[in-house]
Write a protein that holds these residues in place. Sequence first.
Motif, PDB file in Angstrom:
ATOM      1  N   LEU A   1       0.992  -1.152  -0.039  1.00 22.51           N
ATOM      2  CA  LEU A   1      -0.079   0.074   0.109  1.00 22.51           C
ATOM      3  C   LEU A   1       0.843   1.068  -0.231  1.00 22.51           C
ATOM      4  O   LEU A   1       1.651   1.249   0.881  1.00 22.51           O
TER       5      LEU A   1
ATOM      6  N   TRP B   1      -4.788  -1.322  -8.325  1.00 21.05           N
ATOM      7  CA  TRP B   1      -5.605  -0.215  -8.264  1.00 21.05           C
ATOM      8  C   TRP B   1      -5.157   1.190  -7.929  1.00 21.05           C
ATOM      9  O   TRP B   1      -4.053   0.894  -7.132  1.00 21.05           O
ATOM     10  N   ILE B   2      -5.587   2.257  -8.180  1.00 17.81           N
ATOM     11  CA  ILE B   2      -5.207   3.665  -7.826  1.00 17.81           C
ATOM     12  C   ILE B   2      -6.392   4.279  -7.511  1.00 17.81           C
ATOM     13  O   ILE B   2      -7.739   4.108  -7.931  1.00 17.81           O
ATOM     14  N   VAL B   3      -6.309   4.617  -6.120  1.00 21.35           N
ATOM     15  CA  VAL B   3      -7.589   5.261  -5.378  1.00 21.35           C
ATOM     16  C   VAL B   3      -7.514   6.714  -5.217  1.00 21.35           C
ATOM     17  O   VAL B   3      -6.527   7.192  -4.493  1.00 21.35           O
TER      18      VAL B   3
ATOM     19  N   THR C   1      -4.227  -1.500 -14.485  1.00 21.06           N
ATOM     20  CA  THR C   1      -4.605  -0.862 -13.475  1.00 21.06           C
ATOM     21  C   THR C   1      -6.093  -0.360 -13.321  1.00 21.06           C
ATOM     22  O   THR C   1      -6.497   0.089 -14.724  1.00 21.06           O
TER      23      THR C   1
ATOM     24  N   ASN D   1      -9.473   8.396   1.320  1.00 18.82           N
ATOM     25  CA  ASN D   1      -8.585   7.799   0.267  1.00 18.82           C
ATOM     26  C   ASN D   1      -8.141   6.199   0.896  1.00 18.82           C
ATOM     27  O   ASN D   1      -8.222   5.278   0.254  1.00 18.82           O
ATOM     28  N   VAL D   2      -7.616   6.530   2.035  1.00 22.63           N
ATOM     29  CA  VAL D   2      -7.043   5.381   2.594  1.00 22.63           C
ATOM     30  C   VAL D   2      -7.936   4.275   2.884  1.00 22.63           C
ATOM     31  O   VAL D   2      -7.718   3.053   2.948  1.00 22.63           O
TER      32      VAL D   2
ATOM     33  N   ALA E   1      -8.668   2.342   0.196  1.00 17.51           N
ATOM     34  CA  ALA E   1      -7.852   1.586  -0.169  1.00 17.51           C
ATOM     35  C   ALA E   1      -7.647   0.261   0.572  1.00 17.51           C
ATOM     36  O   ALA E   1      -7.414  -0.756   0.287  1.00 17.51           O
TER      37      ALA E   1
ATOM     38  N   ALA F   1      -7.650  -3.738  -0.631  1.00 20.21           N
ATOM     39  CA  ALA F   1      -6.822  -4.443  -0.230  1.00 20.21           C
ATOM     40  C   ALA F   1      -7.260  -5.604   0.368  1.00 20.21           C
ATOM     41  O   ALA F   1      -6.572  -6.764   0.308  1.00 20.21           O
TER      42      ALA F   1
ATOM     43  N   ILE G   1      -1.436  -1.311  -4.166  1.00 22.04           N
ATOM     44  CA  ILE G   1      -2.461  -0.154  -4.456  1.00 22.04           C
ATOM     45  C   ILE G   1      -1.814   1.161  -3.980  1.00 22.04           C
ATOM     46  O   ILE G   1      -0.982   1.459  -3.146  1.00 22.04           O
TER      47      ILE G   1
ATOM     48  N   THR H   1      -2.572   5.379  -3.155  1.00 21.87           N
ATOM     49  CA  THR H   1      -3.542   6.405  -3.043  1.00 21.87           C
ATOM     50  C   THR H   1      -2.775   7.811  -2.691  1.00 21.87           C
ATOM     51  O   THR H   1      -1.575   7.583  -2.793  1.00 21.87           O
TER      52      THR H   1
END
Length: 350
Positions: free
Chosen positions: A38, A182-184, A207, A285-286, A289, A293, A305, A307
Motif C-alpha cells: 500500500l 488499483w489507484i484510489v 490498473t 482515500n486510505v 484503499a 486491499a 495499491i 492512493t
Amino acid sequence: MDRSWVTWAVGQLTADARRSADTHLLRLPRAHDRGIELYLKDESTHPTGSLKHRLARSLFLYALCSGDIGPDTTVVEASSGSTAVSEAYFARLLGLPFVAVMARSTSPRKIALIEREGGRCEFVGTAGEVYEAARRIADDRGGHYLDQFTHAERATDWRGNNNIAESIFTQLAEEPHPVPAWIVVGAGTGGTSATIGRYLRYRGYDTRLAVVDPDGSAFLSAYAGGDAHGAGSRIEGIGRPRVEPSFVPRVVDRMIGVPDAASVATMRFLASTFGIDAGPSTGTNVFGALRLACEMTEAGRAGSIVTLMCDRADRYSDTFGDDGWLAAQGMDPTPFAAEVADAWRSLGGT
C-alpha cells in the motif's frame, strides 16, 4: 494581449514546476508480508501544501495560453480552500490580484493560508452558491473566473508531462508490483480521476481506478444512475453537491462511498500508526484503499495499491482535529477505529 508578458508568466510557472517537480511515494510498512503493498503519494510536500498545487499551476497555464489572463487581470475562483491556497500562490507569483469564493464553513486555517498568499476571500452560505458568485465577481471586475470544476479535466495534460499518473508509475518502476492493481482517488473537481483514468488507457495498463467519496456526494448517486445533486460533504475538497463538468465517469472502474466518521477514524489511524498527519480527505482515500486491499487478500491476490495524501492535518486542527467540533457535527469516529485497525492487521500490519 501582451505576448511578452504571457511568455514571462509561463516561464515563472515553468520554473516553479522545476523547483517542485515531484512528491514522495511512501510505502506503508508492515510487520508481515501478505502480498499487498500500500502506497501513499504525499502531495502535501508541494510548496502550497496540497494536491491542488498541480491543478492550480495547470489552470493558470491553460488560462494564460488561452489568452484569458493578462498583466492586469483579477483572477477569481470558487473553492473550498486548498485550490484557492495554491491559486493565490501563483497569482502572487505573477503579481495578479486574486479572489476566492467559498462557503462560510471552510476551515479558518485554509482561509488564513489564502490571505497569507495575498488572496482575498468572499463568503457564501453554502457550497452550491460558489459558482455563480465567483462568475459574478469576475464579470464585475473584468477579471477571469478560473472555474476549476469545468476546466480541471482539460487543463492537465493526461498523456504525461509530469502529471501525477506518470509520476506514480515512474516511482513504482523498481517496486515488487510496479503496475498497481488499483489507484484510489477522491472526486473533488474530477480532474485527478480524469487524468489518471485517461493515462491508464493511453499507456495500456491493467490498473483499475477507484474513486472514493464521502457522505452527501452527488458523484456517488449519479455514478449509480441516480440523482446528479446531493447535500454536499463535510469532508472539505471532495463530495461535491453536484456532479462537476470535469468528472469523467467512463474512465472510473468503481466508486466507493465512505462515511465521514470513517474518514476521520482513518485520518487518526495514519497519525497514530505511522506518524503521518494527514487531512480528512486522505482518510477517505486510505479507507477505500484498505477495503480494496482486504478484498484482494480474501481473493488470494497479490499486488500494489496507490492512493494520495492530499494535504496535512494542521489545516483542520480547529475542525476535524477537534473532538468538540466533531461531536457538534454528529461525527463519532470510534465505531470505525476498530474496523480500520482490523483491516490493517489482516494485511500484515501490527
